[in-house]
Design an enzyme around this catalytic site. Sequence first.
Site, PDB file in Angstrom:
ATOM      1  N   VAL A   9       0.830  -1.132   0.020  1.00 28.52           N
ATOM      2  CA  VAL A   9       0.006  -0.028   0.060  1.00 28.52           C
ATOM      3  C   VAL A   9       1.066   1.161  -0.091  1.00 28.52           C
ATOM      4  O   VAL A   9       1.945   1.290   0.472  1.00 28.52           O
ATOM      5  CB  VAL A   9      -1.018   0.193   1.079  1.00 28.52           C
ATOM      6  CG1 VAL A   9      -2.077  -1.061   1.112  1.00 28.52           C
ATOM      7  CG2 VAL A   9      -0.037  -0.082   2.432  1.00 28.52           C
ATOM      8  N   SER A  10       0.294   2.327  -0.580  1.00 30.02           N
ATOM      9  CA  SER A  10       1.136   3.442  -0.715  1.00 30.02           C
ATOM     10  C   SER A  10       1.700   4.021   0.487  1.00 30.02           C
ATOM     11  O   SER A  10       2.746   4.805   0.512  1.00 30.02           O
ATOM     12  CB  SER A  10       0.569   4.295  -1.804  1.00 30.02           C
ATOM     13  OG  SER A  10       0.506   3.901  -3.136  1.00 30.02           O
ATOM     14  N   SER A  11       1.071   4.137   1.431  1.00 27.63           N
ATOM     15  CA  SER A  11       1.444   4.882   2.697  1.00 27.63           C
ATOM     16  C   SER A  11       1.086   4.151   3.961  1.00 27.63           C
ATOM     17  O   SER A  11       0.117   3.246   3.927  1.00 27.63           O
ATOM     18  CB  SER A  11       0.829   6.391   2.758  1.00 27.63           C
ATOM     19  OG  SER A  11      -0.718   6.288   2.742  1.00 27.63           O
ATOM     20  N   GLN A  14      -2.900   3.631   4.438  1.00 26.08           N
ATOM     21  CA  GLN A  14      -3.580   2.832   3.876  1.00 26.08           C
ATOM     22  C   GLN A  14      -3.745   1.529   4.617  1.00 26.08           C
ATOM     23  O   GLN A  14      -2.676   1.276   5.173  1.00 26.08           O
ATOM     24  CB  GLN A  14      -3.204   2.964   2.406  1.00 26.08           C
ATOM     25  CG  GLN A  14      -3.268   4.212   1.697  1.00 26.08           C
ATOM     26  CD  GLN A  14      -2.951   4.159   0.066  1.00 26.08           C
ATOM     27  OE1 GLN A  14      -2.110   3.245   0.026  1.00 26.08           O
ATOM     28  NE2 GLN A  14      -3.630   5.059  -0.610  1.00 26.08           N
ATOM     29  N   ALA A  38       4.729   1.530   1.259  1.00 21.14           N
ATOM     30  CA  ALA A  38       5.526   2.489   0.769  1.00 21.14           C
ATOM     31  C   ALA A  38       5.316   2.773  -0.642  1.00 21.14           C
ATOM     32  O   ALA A  38       4.489   1.899  -1.322  1.00 21.14           O
ATOM     33  CB  ALA A  38       7.060   1.869   0.538  1.00 21.14           C
TER      34      ALA A  38
END
Length: 204
Positions: A9-11, A14, A38
């Site tokens: 997941v991007s961050s 999330q 990340a």
Amino acid sequence: MTVYTYIRVSSVDQNEARQVKTMKDKGVLKEHMYIDKASGKNTERPQYQSLKETVQEGDTIIFDSITRLSRNYYDTKDEYEFFIKRGVFLEFVHEPILNTPKEKVNDIVQVALADVILSLLSAFAQKEREDIKQRQAEGIAIAKAKGKFKGRKTKLVEGGEEEVRRNAIIEAYQNGTSIADIRTTYKVGTGTIYRLLEREGIKR
């Protein structure tokens, strides 16, 4: 032969729960799940790198989507090829057309078509990321014009132990240590590292 999954997941904000459930439903064991929170802009992600060191010939890795591999066109193609050359089978929940066959494909046209599809989907993934960044930049510009944007501050403030830690991170980076290793050693998020380096004007 082991079945692994890679979840990204991007961050940190999330939630990976949906992807985890999908992989559980496919029978992937918890200990075989590698999860990163990340960005997909490059492949310097600790769990992903650990998975690359773990998999062996004949193993299978399941991805929710090709975008979990990377959102960079060239990285996606390079990483895909890396696993193929090691004899690792790849499966993609949302793009099953990219699943690597269990048997050798001798039809050169079929091989070429698979390569074209991989190239197109990789390009779309990078274009989507670029579009998102552009919209974010436009939004920030509008907010700045209205005096409402203050930006994100790095958590590594000057003074005391935090300054010692901050300087150690800067020195490690200047000595060639990867972002992934810095993150693991100093227990600091990737976003914080990048903001610190940008603030210092030393980002490679």
